[in-house]
Design an enzyme around this catalytic site. Structure first.
Site, mmCIF file in Angstrom:
data_model
loop_
_atom_site.group_PDB
_atom_site.id
_atom_site.type_symbol
_atom_site.label_atom_id
_atom_site.label_comp_id
_atom_site.label_asym_id
_atom_site.label_seq_id
_atom_site.Cartn_x
_atom_site.Cartn_y
_atom_site.Cartn_z
ATOM 1 N N ARG A 42 0.791 -1.204 0.000
ATOM 2 C CA ARG A 42 0.000 0.000 0.000
ATOM 3 C C ARG A 42 0.838 1.275 0.000
ATOM 4 O O ARG A 42 0.364 2.362 -0.317
ATOM 5 C CB ARG A 42 -0.878 0.006 1.273
ATOM 6 N N GLY A 43 2.116 1.140 0.395
ATOM 7 C CA GLY A 43 2.939 2.312 0.684
ATOM 8 C C GLY A 43 3.076 3.338 -0.425
ATOM 9 O O GLY A 43 3.196 4.527 -0.169
ATOM 10 N N ASP A 99 7.518 3.740 -2.227
ATOM 11 C CA ASP A 99 7.679 4.775 -1.215
ATOM 12 C C ASP A 99 9.076 4.733 -0.605
ATOM 13 O O ASP A 99 9.686 5.770 -0.350
ATOM 14 C CB ASP A 99 6.604 4.637 -0.123
ATOM 15 N N ASP A 102 14.408 -0.362 1.505
ATOM 16 C CA ASP A 102 15.114 -0.644 2.751
ATOM 17 C C ASP A 102 16.151 -1.743 2.455
ATOM 18 O O ASP A 102 17.230 -1.466 1.955
ATOM 19 C CB ASP A 102 14.070 -1.044 3.789
ATOM 20 N N THR A 103 15.823 -2.997 2.705
ATOM 21 C CA THR A 103 16.766 -4.074 2.387
ATOM 22 C C THR A 103 16.891 -4.296 0.877
ATOM 23 O O THR A 103 17.892 -4.831 0.400
ATOM 24 C CB THR A 103 16.308 -5.409 3.009
ATOM 25 N N GLY A 104 15.848 -3.943 0.144
ATOM 26 C CA GLY A 104 15.847 -4.160 -1.303
ATOM 27 C C GLY A 104 15.123 -5.432 -1.728
ATOM 28 O O GLY A 104 14.890 -5.652 -2.919
ATOM 29 N N ASP A 158 3.930 3.727 6.583
ATOM 30 C CA ASP A 158 3.188 3.477 7.819
ATOM 31 C C ASP A 158 4.063 3.010 8.972
ATOM 32 O O ASP A 158 5.175 2.507 8.782
ATOM 33 C CB ASP A 158 2.130 2.395 7.577
ATOM 34 N N ARG A 164 0.091 6.987 7.271
ATOM 35 C CA ARG A 164 0.324 7.055 5.820
ATOM 36 C C ARG A 164 -0.114 8.402 5.247
ATOM 37 O O ARG A 164 0.409 8.853 4.232
ATOM 38 C CB ARG A 164 -0.444 5.935 5.102
HETATM 39 C C1 PRP Z 1 7.478 -1.483 2.957
HETATM 40 C C2 PRP Z 1 7.768 -0.370 1.976
HETATM 41 C C3 PRP Z 1 8.435 -1.084 0.833
HETATM 42 C C4 PRP Z 1 9.195 -2.204 1.517
HETATM 43 C C5 PRP Z 1 10.643 -1.854 1.630
HETATM 44 O O1 PRP Z 1 6.303 -2.130 2.550
HETATM 45 O O2 PRP Z 1 6.569 0.243 1.546
HETATM 46 O O3 PRP Z 1 7.479 -1.639 -0.041
HETATM 47 O O4 PRP Z 1 8.603 -2.351 2.829
HETATM 48 O O5 PRP Z 1 11.365 -2.831 2.322
HETATM 49 P P1 PRP Z 1 12.493 -3.760 1.710
HETATM 50 O O6 PRP Z 1 13.336 -2.920 0.775
HETATM 51 O O7 PRP Z 1 13.249 -4.192 2.922
HETATM 52 O O8 PRP Z 1 11.841 -4.891 1.008
HETATM 53 P P2 PRP Z 1 5.453 -3.080 3.534
HETATM 54 O O9 PRP Z 1 5.844 -4.488 3.300
HETATM 55 O O10 PRP Z 1 5.545 -2.544 4.924
HETATM 56 O O11 PRP Z 1 3.967 -2.928 3.009
HETATM 57 P P3 PRP Z 1 3.140 -1.569 2.839
HETATM 58 O O12 PRP Z 1 3.657 -0.920 1.592
HETATM 59 O O13 PRP Z 1 1.727 -2.002 2.705
HETATM 60 O O14 PRP Z 1 3.368 -0.723 4.066
HETATM 61 MG MG MG Z 2 4.507 -1.116 5.734
HETATM 62 MN MN MN Z 3 5.455 -1.222 0.583
#
Ligand code: PRP
Ligand code: MG
Ligand code: MN
Length: 176
Positions: A42-43, A99, A102-104, A158, A164
């Site tokens: 959703r981000g 959005d 982070d780790t990728g 979030d 959000r």
């Molecule tokens: C969060 C963010 C990215 C992802 C980044 O999504 O929106 O999509 O994590 O993390 P990464 O690079 O370590 O994979 P989340 O899974 O929290 O879902 P959301 O978008 O619904 O909040």
């Molecule tokens: Mg999230």
């Molecule tokens: Mn996300």
């Protein structure tokens, strides 16, 4: 956790940066008959809505859900495709909109899946990047802001599904 949210990147700074990204994306796809912006739910939805309105291009929208975080603060590295795209992307110019990276793991997995569908081009635009947290390499074409390893919220991001809708990027600070 009791916490406060402090402004890290103001609403005006975010808007100015998104306008610039829109200009760059517009320039990059001159002549294209369709640019598909793919939002990862959703981000990405808030950033995607702002970004697509700053692009003077024939844009279409599609969405995918690839969740790795659930409602917690830490990545499980288990990237699940919960909702696939509605349309075929073969032969099309694709921009995946996120959005935050982070780790990728999320984008790495989504990029891998989408590239198998033979798009004409495949680019990535993210509002935020936390380079110090990267565990797998992802080629990113546009980055709004590179930030340190802070827990951030707002503009679609979030904390346990909340915040959000904050119009700025905020930093979550634990409260005594
Ligand atoms: C969060 C963010 C990215 C992802 C980044 O999504 O929106 O999509 O994590 O993390 P990464 O690079 O370590 O994979 P989340 O899974 O929290 O879902 P959301 O978008 O619904 O909040
Ligand atoms: Mg999230
Ligand atoms: Mn996300």
């Amino acid at each position: 956790m009791k916490h406060n949210v402090e402004v890290m990147i103001s609403e005006a700074e975010v808007a100015a940066r998104i306008a610039k990204l829109g200009e760059e994306i517009t320039a990059r796809y001159q002549g294209s008959d369709e640019v598909v912006m793919i939002g990862l739910l959703r981000g990405s939805c808030v950033f995607l809505a702002d970004l697509c309105r700053q692009c003077e291009l024939p844009i279409t929208l599609d969405f995918m859900t690839a969740s790795s975080y659930g409602s917690g603060m830490h990545s499980t590295r288990d990237v699940r495709i919960l909702k696939d795209l509605d349309d075929d992307i073969k032969g099309k110019d694709i921009v995946i909109v996120e959005d935050i990276i982070d780790t990728g793991y999320t984008l790495n997995k989504v990029r891998e899946i989408l590239s198998l569908r033979e798009p004409k081009s495949l680019a990535i635009c993210t509002l935020l990047d936390k380079p110090s947290r990267r565990e797998v390499h992802v080629p990113v074409d546009w980055i709004g802001f590179s930030i340190p390893d802070e827990f951030v919220v707002g503009c679609g991001i979030d904390y346990a599904q909340k915040y959000r809708n904050l119009p700025f990027i905020g930093k979550v600070v634990p409260q005594e």
